[in-house]
Enzyme design. Structure first.
Site, short mmCIF file in Angstrom:
data_model
loop_
_atom_site.label_atom_id
_atom_site.label_comp_id
_atom_site.label_asym_id
_atom_site.label_seq_id
_atom_site.Cartn_x
_atom_site.Cartn_y
_atom_site.Cartn_z
N PRO A 10 0.79 -1.31 0.09
CA PRO A 10 -0.05 0.25 0.11
C PRO A 10 0.89 1.34 -0.02
CG PRO A 10 0.02 -1.14 2.16
CD PRO A 10 0.58 -2.16 1.31
N ASN A 11 0.58 2.45 -0.92
CA ASN A 11 0.84 3.63 -0.70
C ASN A 11 2.10 3.83 -1.71
OD1 ASN A 11 -1.28 4.68 1.01
ND2 ASN A 11 -0.26 3.91 2.49
N ARG A 18 5.22 11.03 -2.39
CA ARG A 18 5.08 10.84 -0.93
C ARG A 18 6.09 11.00 -0.03
NH1 ARG A 18 4.64 4.83 1.36
NH2 ARG A 18 3.83 5.02 3.37
N TYR A 23 11.21 8.92 1.52
CA TYR A 23 11.31 7.81 0.55
C TYR A 23 12.25 8.31 -0.73
CZ TYR A 23 7.79 5.69 3.48
OH TYR A 23 7.11 5.27 4.55
N ASN A 79 8.01 -5.46 -0.69
CA ASN A 79 8.24 -4.26 0.10
C ASN A 79 6.48 -4.36 0.54
OD1 ASN A 79 7.86 -1.97 1.70
ND2 ASN A 79 9.09 -0.52 0.03
N ALA A 82 2.74 -0.79 4.85
CA ALA A 82 2.74 -0.76 6.15
C ALA A 82 1.83 -1.99 6.66
CB ALA A 82 1.33 0.45 6.53
N HIS A 85 3.87 -4.14 9.16
CA HIS A 85 3.65 -4.11 10.87
C HIS A 85 2.18 -4.53 11.16
CE1 HIS A 85 6.82 -1.81 9.46
NE2 HIS A 85 6.27 -0.61 9.17
N ASP A 92 1.43 -15.59 7.17
CA ASP A 92 0.65 -16.97 6.90
C ASP A 92 1.08 -17.22 5.44
OD1 ASP A 92 0.12 -17.25 9.52
OD2 ASP A 92 -2.00 -17.17 9.35
N GLU A 103 12.56 -9.59 2.45
CA GLU A 103 11.81 -8.30 2.95
C GLU A 103 12.56 -7.03 2.72
OE1 GLU A 103 10.81 -8.46 7.00
OE2 GLU A 103 10.01 -6.45 7.07
N HIS A 105 12.46 -2.67 2.61
CA HIS A 105 11.87 -1.46 3.01
C HIS A 105 12.97 -0.29 2.50
CE1 HIS A 105 9.12 -3.32 5.37
NE2 HIS A 105 10.10 -3.89 5.95
N ILE A 106 12.41 0.68 1.70
CA ILE A 106 13.06 1.84 1.46
C ILE A 106 13.85 2.54 2.61
CG2 ILE A 106 12.87 4.35 0.26
CD1 ILE A 106 10.55 2.75 -1.43
N SER A 107 13.06 3.12 3.50
CA SER A 107 13.65 3.58 4.61
C SER A 107 14.27 2.69 5.76
CB SER A 107 12.57 4.73 5.33
OG SER A 107 11.51 3.58 5.69
N ARG A 112 12.70 4.85 12.74
CA ARG A 112 11.48 5.61 12.62
C ARG A 112 10.58 5.09 13.93
NH1 ARG A 112 9.16 4.96 6.76
NH2 ARG A 112 7.92 6.77 7.67
N ARG A 116 6.73 0.86 13.50
CA ARG A 116 7.40 0.35 12.42
C ARG A 116 8.52 -0.70 12.88
NH1 ARG A 116 5.40 3.57 8.29
NH2 ARG A 116 5.02 5.82 9.04
C1 DQA Z 1 8.20 1.16 3.98
C2 DQA Z 1 8.17 1.30 5.45
C3 DQA Z 1 6.90 1.11 6.07
O1 DQA Z 1 6.72 1.32 7.57
C4 DQA Z 1 5.99 2.13 5.53
O2 DQA Z 1 4.37 1.97 6.00
C5 DQA Z 1 5.96 2.06 3.95
C6 DQA Z 1 7.12 1.95 3.40
C7 DQA Z 1 9.44 1.46 3.19
O3 DQA Z 1 9.61 0.95 2.02
O4 DQA Z 1 10.48 2.28 3.94
O5 DQA Z 1 5.00 2.14 3.35
O6 DQA Z 1 7.97 -0.31 3.84
#
Ligand code: DQA
Length: 153
Positions: A10-11, A18, A23, A79, A82, A85, A92, A103, A105-107, A112, A116
């Site tokens: 998502p997002n 964003r 990011y 990725n 959210a 978390h 599952d 797994e 994550h960009i950040s 943070r 997270r």
């Molecule tokens: C994220 C980190 C997550 O906490 C956040 O909700 C995202 C992006 C990242 O790529 O850093 O949507 O997965």
């Protein structure tokens, strides 16, 4: 030729606009182009997707499990945004599908907010990468190639 499946949750469709201070300025299309470049030297085909819907991500992980069992998939770079978390369903799905997941994550999620710091994905992931910006995606492709090479030795 094996496929690398890259799933964005998502997002992540909002990348570029964003929270650019977190990011960066690259769009998801830019990330896809980076991944395409990273797949070519390893002889991987790229399947790059994004969804804002948890169930769709679950379905794609099941599909990936079947493809990996059939020998056509190298693994998944996930990725989960959210859902990382919150989603026991994704945890599952990965466990049930038996698929190799990196797994990503960009950040740096650990630098943070406290919410997270917990991931439902990490315990079922083969590896975890975070904090490298969008450059983490091509590095994760290289990591999957390395895992493949190790598996075929
Ligand atoms: C994220 C980190 C997550 O906490 C956040 O909700 C995202 C992006 C990242 O790529 O850093 O949507 O997965």
């Amino acid at each position: 030729m094996k496929t690398v499946l890259i799933l964005n949750g998502p997002n992540l469709n909002l990348l570029g606009t964003r929270e650019p201070q977190v990011y960066g300025a690259h769009t998801l299309a830019d990330v896809q182009a980076l991944c395409q470049q990273a797949c070519a030297p390893h002889g991987f085909a790229l399947d790059f997707r994004q969804s804002n819907h948890e169930g769709e991500l679950v379905d794609w992980i099941h599909e990936a499990g079947r493809a990996q069992a059939a020998g056509t998939l190298a693994g998944v770079i996930l990725n989960a945004g959210a859902y990382t978390h919150t989603s026991i369903a994704l945890h599952d799905a990965i466990k049930g599908a038996g698929v190799t997941v990196i797994e990503l994550h960009i950040s740096n999620v650990f630098a943070r907010e406290a919410f997270r710091h917990h991931s439902y994905i990490s315990p079922v992931a083969r590896a975890v990468m975070c904090g490298l910006g969008v450059a983490g995606y091509p590095l994760a492709v290289a990591a999957l190639a390395q895992l493949q090479a190790g598996a075929s030795q």
